[in-house]
Scaffold this active site. Structure first.
Site, short mmCIF file in Angstrom:
data_model
loop_
_atom_site.label_atom_id
_atom_site.label_comp_id
_atom_site.label_asym_id
_atom_site.label_seq_id
_atom_site.Cartn_x
_atom_site.Cartn_y
_atom_site.Cartn_z
N SER A 141 0.86 -1.49 -0.27
CA SER A 141 -0.27 -0.14 0.48
C SER A 141 0.67 1.35 -0.14
O SER A 141 0.81 2.40 -0.29
CB SER A 141 -0.67 0.06 1.50
N GLU A 142 1.50 1.14 0.86
CA GLU A 142 2.93 1.69 0.86
C GLU A 142 4.58 1.79 0.58
O GLU A 142 4.72 0.90 1.37
CB GLU A 142 2.86 3.27 1.98
N THR A 143 5.68 2.64 0.12
CA THR A 143 6.79 2.48 -0.25
C THR A 143 7.27 3.95 0.56
O THR A 143 6.23 5.46 0.12
CB THR A 143 6.86 2.26 -0.57
#
Length: 309
Positions: free
Chosen positions: A50-52
């Protein structure tokens, strides 16, 4: 180009295979790939989490003044917007702080993060007396303190009941948040962990962004929540740190406060569990003078490696 080290961290959990996973990459300030947005987007798509989080050291001082720039990218926003930089991300910030404290600054107690899209300066601190817990200083979402109109409340009561049959007749309150749609409080009798939610209904009737919350039916947690975000390409988010910026103010600053256990009203702190399939835990406190919330949690490093491009 030199390989880029990366880590994947499960955030807001003390155990593996739970919480919300995020990838973390730390650049050297002189790396020519710093702020290469196209590369950031490609890496976020490659990790497909979902996020980096992407970090760059901003100073060369000692462990009493450690600052990093911090940006978060997501590989899925909506069918029409495939990749995007996000404004605020709690779990990827906790993941970043965990890597920095454990691998880069083992004697440091505080790390500051400078963000770009309006979230300002975020601060991570080791929790005193704990070797594993990290405290995040985040902006409080104050919009939930204001009641919505009766028309808006009626609309989202209907959305909640249409999307989740188990919510029928069980909605206690509706409030709007600054960036994450609406939050709907359900009665404690609702089985929120097993509540079946129709994502299509949420998308078509509720804007595709809704959080359910309730007082926890059992100890040790004070509140439960689940966040659905099909608008951002996430049917359900495993654990959402930024959502607790409004869950904290909602439970500690509105009439919902009276439904909490006495220990919460005395300490102005709640122990929250996001009851998704993976699940995660966050301790939330709200400082009314500074309008900041403190999100306390743990994280587990799941894997590490190198990007070879």
């Amino acid at each position: 180009m030199a390989p880029l080290a990366y880590s994947i961290v499960d955030a807001f959990t003390p155990v593996a295979f739970a919480g919300n996973p995020a990838a973390v990459i730390i650049f050297s300030p002189d790396d020519p790939r710093v702020d290469n947005d196209n590369l950031y987007l490609q890496l976020a798509a490659e990790f497909n989490l979902s996020e980096t989080a992407f970090l760059v050291r901003l100073d060369k001082g000692g462990d009493d003044d450690i600052r990093y720039s911090l940006r978060w990218f997501t590989p899925a926003v909506s069918p029409s917007i495939r990749f995007k930089e996000v404004k605020l991300c709690g779990h990827a910030t906790l993941a970043s702080a965990n890597i920095l404290f454990s691998k880069h600054h083992p004697t440091a107690t505080t790390i500051s993060f400078e963000t770009r899209l309006g979230a300002g300066t975020l601060v991570a601190r080791r929790q005193p007396g704990s070797s594993t817990k990290i405290q995040l200083d985040f902006p409080a979402d104050l919009k939930t303190l204001q009641p919505v109109s009766e028309e808006v409340k009626a609309k989202f009561v209907q959305v909640a009941e249409n999307a989740a049959k188990g919510a029928k007749g069980k909605v206690l309150e509706v409030r709007e948040t600054e960036n994450l749609g609406f939050v709907v409080e359900l009665d404690q009798s609702v089985d929120l962990p097993n509540l079946e939610v129709d994502i299509t209904v949420l998308t078509e009737q509720g804007g595709g962004l809704l959080t359910f919350t309730q007082r926890s039916p059992k100890a040790p947690h004070d509140i439960y929540s689940r966040l659905f975000a099909p608008k951002f390409g996430l049917p359900e988010d495993p654990v959402t740190g930024s959502a607790h910026c409004f869950l904290g103010t909602y439970w500690l600053g509105t009439p919902a406060f009276a439904r909490l256990d006495a220990k919460c009203t005395e300490s102005s702190t709640i122990f929250a569990k996001q009851v998704s399939a993976r699940g995660g835990e966050i301790e939330v406190s709200w400082n009314r003078e500074t309008n900041r919330v403190t999100l306390t949690g743990e994280a587990v490093v799941m894997m590490s490696g190198e990007v070879l491009v």
